[in-house]
Each structure stands twice: as C-alpha cells, then as structure tokens.
Design a protein around this motif. Structure first.
Motif, PDB file in Angstrom:
ATOM      1  N   SER A   1     -41.632  22.645 -11.891  1.00 45.88           N
ATOM      2  CA  SER A   1     -41.790  23.292 -10.589  1.00 45.88           C
ATOM      3  C   SER A   1     -42.720  22.518  -9.658  1.00 45.88           C
ATOM      4  CB  SER A   1     -42.323  24.717 -10.765  1.00 45.88           C
ATOM      5  OG  SER A   1     -43.578  24.727 -11.432  1.00 45.88           O
ATOM      6  N   HIS A   2     -43.650  21.720 -10.226  1.00 46.81           N
ATOM      7  CA  HIS A   2     -44.643  21.016  -9.420  1.00 46.81           C
ATOM      8  C   HIS A   2     -44.897  19.622  -9.989  1.00 46.81           C
ATOM      9  CE1 HIS A   2     -45.539  25.259  -8.556  1.00 46.81           C
ATOM     10  NE2 HIS A   2     -46.119  24.853  -7.447  1.00 46.81           N
ATOM     11  N   ILE A   3     -45.349  18.737  -9.120  1.00 45.75           N
ATOM     12  CA  ILE A   3     -45.931  17.466  -9.521  1.00 45.75           C
ATOM     13  C   ILE A   3     -47.283  17.362  -8.829  1.00 45.75           C
ATOM     14  CG2 ILE A   3     -45.738  14.944  -9.488  1.00 45.75           C
ATOM     15  CD1 ILE A   3     -42.685  15.314  -9.340  1.00 45.75           C
ATOM     16  N   PHE A   4     -48.344  17.198  -9.612  1.00 47.85           N
ATOM     17  CA  PHE A   4     -49.683  16.989  -9.069  1.00 47.85           C
ATOM     18  C   PHE A   4     -49.951  15.484  -9.101  1.00 47.85           C
ATOM     19  CE2 PHE A   4     -51.253  21.301 -10.991  1.00 47.85           C
ATOM     20  CZ  PHE A   4     -50.421  21.995 -10.125  1.00 47.85           C
ATOM     21  N   THR A   5     -49.951  14.848  -7.947  1.00 54.80           N
ATOM     22  CA  THR A   5     -50.119  13.401  -7.855  1.00 54.80           C
ATOM     23  C   THR A   5     -51.569  13.054  -7.575  1.00 54.80           C
ATOM     24  OG1 THR A   5     -47.857  13.140  -7.036  1.00 54.80           O
ATOM     25  CG2 THR A   5     -49.372  11.313  -6.668  1.00 54.80           C
ATOM     26  N   THR A   6     -52.118  12.114  -8.347  1.00 58.32           N
ATOM     27  CA  THR A   6     -53.521  11.756  -8.200  1.00 58.32           C
ATOM     28  C   THR A   6     -53.761  10.551  -7.290  1.00 58.32           C
ATOM     29  OG1 THR A   6     -53.447  10.329 -10.164  1.00 58.32           O
ATOM     30  CG2 THR A   6     -54.056  12.659 -10.505  1.00 58.32           C
TER      31      THR A   6
END
Length: 254
Positions: A51-56
């Motif tokens: 549902s999500h991608i947390f990109t750093t």
C-alpha cells in the motif's frame, strides 16, 4: 493495537528489503524499493499487498522499483521533499509526521549521505528505519553532505530511546566491524560484538536489525566524544565533528 509485522530480506548485492505490515488493516509499506523481484516475492510469501513505499533518499539502489511497484499496486510513495524521487505522492521533511495504519510516523531529516536523506521513526513501536544514515557499526559515506551535517544527523538518532530497534539499508556490518576495531581497540563490548557478527556472517545470517543502545556502545561513528577513541587517534583536544571526520575519512580509505 495489534503489533506490526516486519519482513526482512536481501535485495541486489547487499541491500536489505524491509516490509512493514499491519495485520488489522492490511496496510503494508516497503522501506525503500531497491529491487522489484525480491519485494514481490516477499509480498507473495507473506500474503500481503503493498500500500505504501517510504523512500529515504534518491539513490538508485533505493528507488529502482518505485515506479514498477506503484504501477502494479497503486502504492502511495512518501519521500524526502528535498530530493527528486520517482513517483512521489507526498513530500515530507524533518519535523513532519503522518499516519500509517493508525500509527504516528515521524520524519527525521538526516543530511550527510545525501542532502535530503530522511529517516522514518515510529515512536510508539520504538522502530527506526535509518537506511544509509546509520548502519550497524557504521554510517553512510558523505556523498553530498559535510561531516558536520552527518554528525548532527547521527546525534539526532543517538538521542532516541536506547531500546529503539533500527533497520538499516545495507549488509556492510562485517567490514564495519573490522574497521571499528582499528579505531576503538580497547572497547570490550565491541570485541564481543565483532565475534558475534563474524559468526552470523559465517552462517550467512543477517546482522540487522540493531538497536540505538547497541550502536552507542560499539559504533565508532556515534562515539566521537569517547576518551579512549580520542586518545587512540591523538585527538584529545579536537571537536566531536573533527573526530568524526577523521573516523569517516579512515573508513573511506579502509
């Protein structure tokens, strides 16, 4: 509240893939997207839907699969406001926060490795996703930032509760361990940890995750103020930033 589930797996040559899943809602986030195939395999293995991608940060080995995964799942990509991120839907910066499956996710700005690098902190779960800012016994190379910026970034992370569990971006720990002994040779806790790491890697086991407390006790990049390290480097009168810069420079040449 049902505890979050975490799936850790290998991507590329030395990246870690991490999935964060809430069993109550089905929400599933990938921490960065280094490679599509292993992420798809991990989702299939656990029966989860992304549902999500947390990109750093913007480096290719952390965003390579962004667009493919977004196209496949319609995943929402949340990432650093100060960098160009493929497919980004929501830009966040240090001090921002957002909701993931009813949990507060705090954004910590950690420039150094890149100028816009961010980390994701879930305070109630005592979880930190540090990517390429903080590694087990290491820290990221200063490709864009300065030693002062990276020291400030690492100091922010070191100030988190010691029981905070830390997931990081790469399996560099064995090399980091061997280097750490060269700048902190009197550290008994480090010596014991190096033995444990050598055993883990000999068994082809992961060295992630770690904790803030363990890193503060053994990671030389968090220990620039330590008298034994300063004495070993002949830098008793130097600033913390100067000592950190010396350690980082030695690691670059190691």
């Amino acid at each position: 509240m049902t505890p979050l589930e975490i799936e850790l797996f290998a991507c590329r040559s030395d990246n870690f893939g991490v999935l964060l899943h809430d069993p109550a809602t089905g929400a599933t986030a990938s921490i960065d997207a280094p490679e599509e195939k292993p992420i798809l395999e991990a989702l299939e293995r656990r029966g989860w839907r992304l549902s999500h991608i947390f990109t750093t940060h913007h480096h290719g080995d952390h965003v390579e699969a962004n667009l493919a995964l977004k196209d496949r799942f319609g995943a929402t990509i949340i990432g650093p406001a100060r960098e160009t991120i493929p497919g980004i839907d929501r830009k966040v910066d240090g001090g921002d926060s957002f909701d993931f499956a009813g949990r507060r996710v705090e954004v910590i700005a950690t420039p150094g490795h890149t100028l816009g690098h961010i980390c994701f902190h879930l305070p109630e779960e005592k979880l930190l996703f540090a990517a390429d800012t903080l590694f087990a016994l290491g820290c990221g190379r200063l490709f864009e930032g300065t030693p002062a910026q990276m020291w400030d970034s690492l100091s922010k992370l070191a100030a988190l509760p010691e029981e905070t569990t830390v997931y990081f971006g790469h399996e560099y720990t064995l090399s980091n361990a061997r280097f750490a002994k060269t700048v902190d040779p009197e550290n008994v806790a480090l010596a014991h940890r190096v033995e444990e790491i050598e055993a883990l890697r000999a068994a082809d086991a992961f060295t992630a995750p770690t904790t803030i407390g363990l890193e503060k006790a053994t990671n030389p990049f968090l220990r620039a103020a330590d008298p034994a390290i300063r004495r070993h480097l002949g830098m008793e009168g130097a600033s913390d930033v100067e000592v950190f810069a010396e350690i980082r420079g030695r690691k670059d040449r190691f």
